[in-house]
Design a protein around this motif. Structure first.
Motif, PDB file in Angstrom:
ATOM      1  N   LEU A   1      -3.279  19.040  48.125  1.00 41.84           N
ATOM      2  CA  LEU A   1      -4.471  19.045  47.271  1.00 41.84           C
ATOM      3  C   LEU A   1      -5.716  18.661  48.059  1.00 41.84           C
ATOM      4  O   LEU A   1      -6.769  19.296  47.931  1.00 41.84           O
ATOM      5  CB  LEU A   1      -4.265  18.102  46.093  1.00 41.84           C
TER       6      LEU A   1
ATOM      7  N   ALA B   1      -8.920  21.068  49.005  1.00 43.34           N
ATOM      8  CA  ALA B   1     -10.278  20.666  48.636  1.00 43.34           C
ATOM      9  C   ALA B   1     -11.258  20.951  49.765  1.00 43.34           C
ATOM     10  O   ALA B   1     -12.366  21.416  49.537  1.00 43.34           O
ATOM     11  CB  ALA B   1     -10.302  19.187  48.276  1.00 43.34           C
TER      12      ALA B   1
ATOM     13  N   PRO C   1     -11.077  22.620  44.343  1.00 42.99           N
ATOM     14  CA  PRO C   1     -10.180  21.475  44.118  1.00 42.99           C
ATOM     15  C   PRO C   1     -10.858  20.124  44.345  1.00 42.99           C
ATOM     16  O   PRO C   1     -10.435  19.125  43.763  1.00 42.99           O
ATOM     17  CB  PRO C   1      -9.057  21.687  45.130  1.00 42.99           C
TER      18      PRO C   1
ATOM     19  N   TYR D   1     -12.156  19.135  41.080  1.00 46.72           N
ATOM     20  CA  TYR D   1     -11.015  18.722  40.253  1.00 46.72           C
ATOM     21  C   TYR D   1     -10.582  17.302  40.595  1.00 46.72           C
ATOM     22  O   TYR D   1     -10.333  16.489  39.702  1.00 46.72           O
ATOM     23  CB  TYR D   1      -9.863  19.704  40.452  1.00 46.72           C
TER      24      TYR D   1
END
Length: 87
Positions: A8, A12, A18, A21
């Motif tokens: 993740l 990003a 991301p 997020y």
């Protein structure tokens, strides 16, 4: 940090969405993932500011009597920013 968190954080930096997020969903004390999300969001914000500043300068330069090759500069800047994000 688990492998899912590492993926993740990597995505990003690579894609930018991301990061938004991560910043919006992770609590402040989450540690490395939240910190990487904030850094990636800042990096992509700066990239967008540089890119749109170049677009603005290209438009202003093309209105004058000389028409410089600003499109080459824009493509080079986007390529350099993409390479930086991948590293």
């Amino acid at each position: 940090m688990r492998i899912n968190d590492r993926i993740l954080a990597f995505s990003a930096y690579l894609f930018g969405i991301p990061a938004l997020y991560i910043v919006l969903t992770r609590p402040k004390g989450d540690g490395a993932v939240r910190r990487n999300g904030e850094k990636a969001l800042l990096m992509w914000g700066l990239f967008l500011a540089v890119f749109f500043s170049l677009r603005f300068l290209a438009d202003m330069a093309s209105r004058g009597s000389a028409s410089p090759r600003m499109d080459v500069l824009e493509i080079a800047a986007a390529f350099i920013m993409g390479c930086y994000a991948a590293v």
